[in-house]
Design a protein around this motif. Structure first.
Motif, PDB file in Angstrom:
ATOM      1  N   UNK A 107      13.029   2.183   9.448  1.00 54.66           N
ATOM      2  CA  UNK A 107      12.719   0.850   9.653  1.00 54.66           C
ATOM      3  C   UNK A 107      12.963   0.183  10.953  1.00 54.66           C
ATOM      4  N   UNK A 108      13.841   1.118  11.685  1.00 54.23           N
ATOM      5  CA  UNK A 108      14.010   0.499  13.055  1.00 54.23           C
ATOM      6  C   UNK A 108      12.871   0.643  13.857  1.00 54.23           C
ATOM      7  N   UNK A 109      11.708   1.315  13.284  1.00 55.47           N
ATOM      8  CA  UNK A 109      10.344   1.455  14.343  1.00 55.47           C
ATOM      9  C   UNK A 109       9.502   0.243  13.748  1.00 55.47           C
ATOM     10  N   UNK A 110       9.967  -0.719  12.782  1.00 56.04           N
ATOM     11  CA  UNK A 110       8.986  -1.778  12.525  1.00 56.04           C
ATOM     12  C   UNK A 110       8.584  -2.759  13.703  1.00 56.04           C
ATOM     13  N   UNK A 111       9.648  -3.118  14.403  1.00 49.89           N
ATOM     14  CA  UNK A 111       9.258  -3.939  15.869  1.00 49.89           C
ATOM     15  C   UNK A 111       7.965  -3.200  16.524  1.00 49.89           C
ATOM     16  N   UNK A 112       8.291  -2.116  16.680  1.00 48.01           N
ATOM     17  CA  UNK A 112       7.284  -1.284  17.633  1.00 48.01           C
ATOM     18  C   UNK A 112       6.002  -1.199  16.821  1.00 48.01           C
ATOM     19  N   UNK A 113       6.082  -0.958  15.775  1.00 48.28           N
ATOM     20  CA  UNK A 113       4.788  -0.935  14.890  1.00 48.28           C
ATOM     21  C   UNK A 113       3.972  -2.213  14.826  1.00 48.28           C
ATOM     22  N   UNK A 114       4.891  -3.239  14.392  1.00 47.13           N
ATOM     23  CA  UNK A 114       4.293  -4.410  14.785  1.00 47.13           C
ATOM     24  C   UNK A 114       3.507  -5.106  15.641  1.00 47.13           C
ATOM     25  N   UNK A 115       4.179  -4.718  16.904  1.00 48.36           N
ATOM     26  CA  UNK A 115       3.632  -4.987  18.535  1.00 48.36           C
ATOM     27  C   UNK A 115       2.376  -4.071  18.613  1.00 48.36           C
ATOM     28  N   UNK A 116       2.474  -2.857  18.073  1.00 51.67           N
ATOM     29  CA  UNK A 116       1.173  -2.083  18.230  1.00 51.67           C
ATOM     30  C   UNK A 116       0.037  -2.362  17.494  1.00 51.67           C
ATOM     31  N   UNK A 117       0.375  -2.757  16.116  1.00 52.13           N
ATOM     32  CA  UNK A 117      -0.795  -3.341  15.289  1.00 52.13           C
ATOM     33  C   UNK A 117      -1.441  -4.625  15.694  1.00 52.13           C
ATOM     34  N   UNK A 118      -0.481  -5.491  16.343  1.00 55.33           N
ATOM     35  CA  UNK A 118      -1.098  -6.640  16.797  1.00 55.33           C
ATOM     36  C   UNK A 118      -1.987  -6.622  18.134  1.00 55.33           C
ATOM     37  N   UNK A 119      -1.464  -5.573  19.022  1.00 58.06           N
ATOM     38  CA  UNK A 119      -2.092  -5.377  20.228  1.00 58.06           C
ATOM     39  C   UNK A 119      -3.474  -4.701  19.962  1.00 58.06           C
ATOM     40  N   UNK A 120      -3.511  -3.843  18.964  1.00 55.36           N
ATOM     41  CA  UNK A 120      -4.737  -3.058  18.890  1.00 55.36           C
ATOM     42  C   UNK A 120      -5.677  -3.729  18.074  1.00 55.36           C
ATOM     43  N   UNK A 121      -5.262  -4.693  16.974  1.00 58.65           N
ATOM     44  CA  UNK A 121      -5.954  -5.177  15.882  1.00 58.65           C
ATOM     45  C   UNK A 121      -6.601  -6.539  16.371  1.00 58.65           C
TER      46      UNK A 121
END
Length: 459
Positions: free
Chosen positions: A330-344
């Motif tokens: 779950x510690x990767x959730x902030x990185x995943x959120x930022x990645x999805x917002x940037x790409x989507x």
């Protein structure tokens, strides 16, 4: 024929695709000349002096292009071309003739020829015709694979984003396995990013220059899957099967546990022989393909129940890599959120949204049964709505017991129910109180929305 020296061509230093070419001509001098010109540029060159010799070679080898003389002893070149197409041999064909009349040209095109060379020709003309033919074959194969991929493929889960020990360990395992040619079995829950891991293996492997061909064994009807995978003798050019389309690259069998037992036996033979036999054909075509499979359930359980062949399971499980569920990192959730917002956001044509620290804290509390795919879908819906759509997750969690209400927070609210109320009321206000439109934007039913509002009005 006094053929020019093929080494004089300026094409020698150009990049050529690796391919196999068959030269069919009854003149030994012409065969030698074309073989000498093509051998330094393509992978393999075969030669035949008659249609009968050519048919034998076509049965034994996968041929990308045939340089075919029309005037052959016995069966002529156009008759051979028609037989090739009837048998599902989709190789590009460049016909060679000394008599270029309109009737012959029309018959050649109808039979499936891609080009014609008029004798006598220069070496540059021959090389140009072969090069263009190989490019057409490659483009046709890539277009077919792309169309099929786009029609069946869901967006990738992007499960390899993150800096946690778990993700770094997965990345290291993929890099280590990619360099060898062994078959790989990817396991893990749905939504953990198995296709993305397969793509990473492909791009890091010696097969990276070839195509990546995904096959979802659960979404294709069993009666269609056999012809899709292995080809069919009645198919036209470019439909020789996905295993042949993946030549030189990687084929990815997603949800391999859904593969019917009859096709499991056929796939096992391919793994053992490295040859594909199209449906209804006697010819076995050699292949050079990296095979990766994936499953979201323990495949050994299907072996024990008789739903999956044990011999195929052990051939697929040469190397097994398990992808972790999102709740394990779950510690990767902030990185995943930022990645999805940037790409989507650019893809959807909408502005990015801001996720507050409180909202991020909630996202890290949730257990994500749908894993990274669920997080991605949540953020896609949220970008469309314009704010984090926590109500979609709210429906997945148990309601708090009314007899034990949570104490009011001293600071800003961080619990899910308060976030949900604030978000739903803001969406309702943005659409002027239209509950039908608000429910559509929120991804919930109008009845659910009305029930929420009624509960809040009684509180």
């Amino acid at each position: 024929m006094n053929a020019p020296d093929p080494t004089l061509s300026t094409h020698a230093d150009e990049h050529w695709p690796r391919a196999s070419v068959l030269v069919v001509d009854d003149e030994p001098g012409m065969r030698h000349f074309l073989e000498k010109a093509l051998a330094p540029r393509v992978g393999q060159v075969f030669t035949a002096g008659s249609a009968e010799e050519a048919e034998l070679l076509l049965q034994q080898h996968r041929i990308d292009l045939v340089l075919l003389d029309i005037a052959l002893p016995g069966k002529n070149g156009i008759a051979l071309l028609k037989d090739m197409r009837a048998q599902g041999i989709g190789a590009e064909v460049v016909l060679i003739t000394a008599f270029a009349d309109l009737e012959t040209a029309i018959e050649a095109l109808r039979a499936g020829a891609g080009d014609m060379l008029l004798k006598p020709f220069r070496v540059t003309q021959a090389l140009g015709a072969v090069r263009h033919g190989l490019e057409r074959a490659q483009l046709r194969r890539e277009n077919w694979v792309l169309r099929r991929t786009l029609s069946q493929r869901t967006p990738p889960a992007d499960g390899l984003v993150g800096q946690s020990i778990v993700v770094k360990g997965l990345q290291a395992a993929l890099r280590r396995v990619a360099t060898v040619d062994s078959t790989v079995l990817l396991t893990g829950e749905s939504g953990t990013g198995k296709e993305l891991a397969a793509l990473a293996l492909h791009h890091l492997s010696p097969h990276a220059a070839g195509p990546f061909v995904p096959v979802n064994c659960a979404t294709t009807a069993p009666e269609q899957l056999e012809a899709e995978l292995f080809g069919h003798s009645g198919r036209g050019p470019g439909r020789e099967g996905l295993l042949i389309d993946a030549q030189g690259g990687t084929i990815f069998f997603d949800e391999v546990a859904e593969l019917p037992l009859a096709l499991q036996a056929t796939l096992l033979r391919v793994l053992e022989d490295r040859r594909v036999r199209p449906v209804g054909s006697d010819r076995a075509i050699p292949i050079d393909v990296r095979i990766i499979a994936a499953t979201n359930r323990p495949l050994i359980d299907d072996v024990r129940s008789g739903r999956f062949r044990a011999d195929l399971f052990y051939r697929l499980q040469v190397v097994e890599i398990k992808l972790p569920p999102l709740r394990a990192h779950k510690e990767d959730i902030p990185d995943l959120v930022a990645h999805f917002i940037d790409t989507l956001a650019p893809r959807l044509g909408v502005p990015p949204i801001e996720v507050t620290a409180d909202e991020m804290g909630y996202l890290r509390q949730y257990d994500w049964p749908g894993n990274v795919r669920e997080l991605r879908n949540l953020l896609e819906r949220s970008l469309i709505v314009g704010a984090l759509n926590v109500s979609a997750l709210y429906q997945s969690l148990p309601r708090p017991a009314p007899s034990r209400p949570a104490p009011a927070p001293a600071a800003a609210p961080t619990d899910l129910h308060t976030l949900e109320k604030r978000h739903i009321l803001a969406v309702l206000e943005s659409v002027g109180g239209d509950k039908t439109q608000a429910a559509q934007l929120l991804g919930i039913s109008r009845r659910t929305l009305e029930r929420r509002v009624a509960e809040w009005s009684q509180a």
